[in-house]
Every structure is written in C-alpha cells, then in structure tokens.
Design an enzyme around this catalytic site. Structure first.
Site, PDB file in Angstrom:
ATOM      1  N   CYS A 340       0.722  -1.117  -0.038  1.00 30.45           N
ATOM      2  CA  CYS A 340       0.048   0.049  -0.059  1.00 30.45           C
ATOM      3  C   CYS A 340       0.739   1.389  -0.024  1.00 30.45           C
ATOM      4  O   CYS A 340       1.526   1.501  -0.919  1.00 30.45           O
ATOM      5  CB  CYS A 340      -0.910  -0.103   0.993  1.00 30.45           C
ATOM      6  SG  CYS A 340      -2.495   0.962   1.031  1.00 30.45           S
ATOM      7  N   HIS A 433      -3.782  -5.365   1.070  1.00 32.50           N
ATOM      8  CA  HIS A 433      -3.615  -5.787   2.376  1.00 32.50           C
ATOM      9  C   HIS A 433      -4.116  -7.276   2.725  1.00 32.50           C
ATOM     10  O   HIS A 433      -5.035  -7.569   1.876  1.00 32.50           O
ATOM     11  CB  HIS A 433      -4.291  -4.853   3.559  1.00 32.50           C
ATOM     12  CG  HIS A 433      -3.911  -3.445   3.476  1.00 32.50           C
ATOM     13  ND1 HIS A 433      -2.332  -3.103   4.106  1.00 32.50           N
ATOM     14  CD2 HIS A 433      -4.142  -2.282   3.124  1.00 32.50           C
ATOM     15  CE1 HIS A 433      -2.278  -1.819   3.869  1.00 32.50           C
ATOM     16  NE2 HIS A 433      -3.564  -1.056   3.408  1.00 32.50           N
TER      17      HIS A 433
END
Length: 512
Positions: A340, A433
């Site tokens: 991310c 994630h």
C-alpha cells in the site's frame, strides 16, 4: 435478554481488546448471541467490511477480530466511529465505514454530537439484535479533561446503563495505584457503574499478589474478577503497532536448515502492520520491526508497510537514512516488498494534492510507476491470484497507479485478469492488504524470497494455516477467560447490570 458490559482500561494497551475478545469467545461458546462494540477507535489498523449497500467500509481491526470471536462477520456498527491519525494534530474521521471529515482539537467539539449520536444509535441497534453486546472502551475512563465530551468510556456506560470492569496491565507496574486512581477520579454517577477489576499480563506467584487484591477491594469496595496470565501466543491482530515488540510472535524453528530474516520498517504513521503477522506464523521466519538503517543490511527481505501519511513518512525515510538503506538493499538484488503506502513510496513520483497537499514529490525510484492521489478513497475487498495460487485481501487507499512502464509484470491479478501491483527483479509492490493470509501465495512468495536472498536451506512448511492460527488464538482467549476469571460473577453483571450500593471512593470528580 439484552445484556451488556463495558471493558475499560487504566491505560491504552492495558489489554481491553483481548479481554473483550476473550469474553466474547467465552459467551459464544456458551451459545449466547453476542456482538462486540467500540464506539470510537483511534487506530490506523483497520479492516474492510462490506456494508448493506454493497460498498466497502472500514472498522478497527480489533473489532473485526472480536467479531470472529463471536462467530460473526464484521459489521460497520461494531465500530461506528474510527479516527485514523494522519499527524499529531489531525485524524481522518470514518463514520459507519465512510471517510467523512478530518478532526482536529479545534473542531472536535462541533463534530462530537454527530459522532456520539451515531455511536449511541449503533449500540441501540445491536442491543436489540443480540443477547449481549460486549463494549470496549478507549484509553482510560479517567481522562478527566475529556469527560464532558466522552461517548466511548463512562459516557457510553452511563448512556446505556452498562456495568463496567477496569482492566490493568500489571506487567507495566503500578497496577494497584492506577486502578484505585481510576475509580477515585470519577464522579459519583460514574463510580456507581464501575463494578470491579481485571488484572492482565501477570507473571509470577499468584499468592504474592493476593494481599494487594484484598487491599484493593477494601479501599474501593470492588472485587477483582480475576488475574489473566501473560501469554506468549497472544500477538496476532494487534490493535496498534506499538503493541508489537521488536520481534513478532515466537518464531518456530525452521523446517529446513536456514532461517529467513524479515525487517519491517516501523514508519511513524504505520497502518495495517498486521499484514506481516502472516509471515511471522511461518516456521523459520523471523519478523522484526526496526527504525535502524544498519538492520536492513542484514535482512533477507525488507518490507515497507502501509502508512496513513505516505509523503510525510517517505520524507522521514530520507531524513533517517533508511531510504538509502532501502535503495542499497535493492541494488544488491535482495528482496524488497512495499505494501500500500510502502508500494507507493517505491515508485518514481507521487502526485499528492489530497493527503499531504505537497503536489508532486519524487519516490524511491525502485519501480517504474507513478502514483496519483484521488480524493475518493478506495475501500474494498478483493480476490484474485498469483502464479496460480488464489489470493484474497482488501484495499484502503487514496493513491493509485496512474502510469507504469509497458510490460511491467504485476505481482497479483484480480479475478477478472487485470494486473495489480508490480514486480521488477527482487522488488515487489501491491496495494492489497492481507494477501499473505492466503497460505499458498505466502509459501510461494517466501520460497522466491529465500532463493533470491541465497537462503537455499530455507523451506516453507506445507501445513501452516493462518486462519487456523487465528482461531487458535481466539480459543486461547476464551480458555483464559474461563480458567482465570470469575465467569459466574461476570454473567451476573451482564444479566443484571451494575451492582447496587457500590461505595463512593473519594475525592471523586465534581458531579457531571
């Protein structure tokens, strides 16, 4: 019935989240229809929940873990207000899963009525749908400077008539003073809701502790409902990265002849650090968090995790010398992973008029991609694959890949076949994630890392299941509650509410 309980704590990280989860698991195993609740959470560790309208929303990761303890899918009502700190002075406000505003010390007073009303309404809905709702407080209920505007600790308990137990971390020391002081700083109406205490993280001879428990009861008129032992295996799904030690978990011995060393950079605004917990469940994988450039040189894999402030944390990397250490690691052909915000840092340039307002800033230049931030936040669950292995995960980010070199191979693929993330040599990046909770992908990735790092004696274990490890943790929490807490007394609290006649402990705060 419509029972309830508030689990408060003397401090942050006293153990409220795990005690709440343990009580939830104990009740669930008794056949009680139970749900968790935290009116307001301040954390950058969040989970994605699909709401009734089909859109993705965020709640605190601890509440997602507590939902699993209850045998439930996560629900946006379990954590109606989530504050995600972006700096020391401001936080993004996520209301019933959706980012709606930014809160500062200056505007909190004006936002508070809306946040409190949303939290109270969510709790009322849950109490009408479940037999028991176990609520978790935040920080300490004795933050007397904040009591007038509180709706997550005793402000919530008073609104809903909830009996309250106070958890104290004895491992930090001063637990008796903090428990007595917590009660003694409350006004009479708040004190009347505090039924007793739970001691957490105890190591040693319980007989030596007993006189202190007896004296605490004498001076407060409230019992201690039990003493939970410190346990090595309670580290999954940490509420906050600060709960981690230097090394995650208890690394099991390798199945092969060599260990794999993973260094995770502890960014100032690290978010969803739980991504690397899945790596730490593998035998022979040592995962450590660090802020030391020298420690990256010896690592087999360096991980740049997620962050709530990509541009600010990238500047911190440069200021601390960590950016140079990351580049040197990659230049040596050793594996590097960005997740991310960490992935965004690896690109050539970041265009950010949204989160930092800094405009265009250079990235680390390790992947041929450009990142642009969009005011609209991507929050969704995702499914896909990598090299034939199924992968599930979730996305929470403003930045997206706006340009990339043609032919750059993706790290993952969405279910529709479109690429996600990037890989170039030993440098990998993804916005997903939770991907390493997919066992097959995790094993394949670590096998490749070991090969690239020259750890030819490392072998992945074919039988490690991250989902099973999480279930074992939840069952362990339930076992500890059943074995070490007075569950009959807790049940009476849940069923009947705060005991009558609890004594006032002076001096107390002025009546509110």
């Amino acid at each position: 019935m419509s029972g309830g309980l508030l689990v408060a704590g003397t401090t942050s990280d006293a153990g409220k989240s795990v005690v709440t989860a343990g009580i939830c698991r104990w009740l669930h195993r008794r056949g009680v229809k139970v749900a968790p609740f935290k009116a307001q959470n301040m954390s950058n560790n969040s989970a994605v929940v699909v709401g009734a309208d089909g859109r993705g929303g965020e709640i605190g990761r601890a509440q997602a873990m507590q939902a699993a303890a209850c045998g439930l899918a996560p629900d946006l009502r379990f954590n109606p207000v989530l504050l995600k700190p972006g700096s020391d002075l401001s936080s993004q406000v996520v209301l019933l899963g959706e980012a709606v505003d930014t809160v500062t010390a200056g505007n909190f007073r004006s936002l508070r009525p809306r946040l409190a009303a949303t939290a109270f309404a969510a709790l009322a809905e849950l109490r009408s749908a479940y037999d028991v709702v176990v609520c978790e407080g935040a920080g300490s209920p004795a933050e007397i400077n904040l009591r007038d505007h509180d709706y997550v600790n005793l402000g919530l308990a008073r609104h809903a008539g909830l009996p309250t137990v106070v958890v104290g971390d004895i491992d930090r020391g001063g637990v008796f003073a903090s428990m007595f002081g917590t009660v003694a700083l409350l006004d009479p109406a708040d004190q009347a809701l505090v039924a007793g205490f739970v001691i957490n993280k105890f190591r040693g001879d319980l007989g030596l502790l007993r006189p202190g428990l007896d004296m605490l009861c004498q001076v407060t008129g409230r019992p201690t409902y039990g003493v939970l032992p410190w346990h090595l295996d309670l580290w999954l799904d940490a509420e906050d990265s600060l709960a981690y030690g230097r090394v995650l978990g208890r690394p099991a011995a390798p199945r092969g002849t060599e260990w794999l060393d993973v260094a995770v950079v502890r960014l100032p605004r690290i978010s969803n650090a739980t991504d690397v917990e899945a790596l730490a469940t593998e035998p022979g994988v040592r995962v450590r968090l660090t802020v030391e450039p020298a420690e990256l040189a010896a690592a087999d894999l360096v991980v740049l995790p997620g962050t709530k402030s990509t541009v600010a944390d990238l500047a911190w990397l440069r200021e601390t010398g960590l950016a140079d250490a990351v580049r040197a690691h990659a230049a040596a052909g050793r594996p590097l992973l960005g997740i991310c915000g960490g992935f965004q840092m690896l690109g050539r340039v970041i265009h950010d008029p949204v989160e930092s307002g800094r405009g265009s800033v250079p990235g680390l230049g390790l992947l041929p991609v450009e990142i642009t931030f969009d005011p609209r936040k991507t929050v969704r669950q995702v499914v896909g694959s990598a090299d034939g292995e199924p992968v599930c995960g979730y996305e929470i980010h403003h930045g997206y890949v706006s340009a990339a070199d043609p032919g750059l191979p993706p790290l993952l693929k969405h279910a529709d076949g479109t690429g996600e993330g990037a890989r170039l040599g030993a440098v990998h990046g993804t916005h997903w994630h939770g991907a390493f909770e997919s066992d097959g992908f995790r094993r394949r990735f670590l096998t490749g890392v070991a090969r690239a790092a020259g750890r030819h004696g490392f072998r992945v274990a074919p039988d490690v299941s991250f989902a099973a490890a999480r279930e074992r943790t939840l069952d362990l929490l339930g076992d500890l509650v059943e074995e070490h807490l007075d569950t009959d007394a807790l049940w009476r609290l849940i069923e009947s509410g705060p005991p009558a006649g609890l004594p006032f402990v002076p001096p107390g705060a002025p009546a509110g």
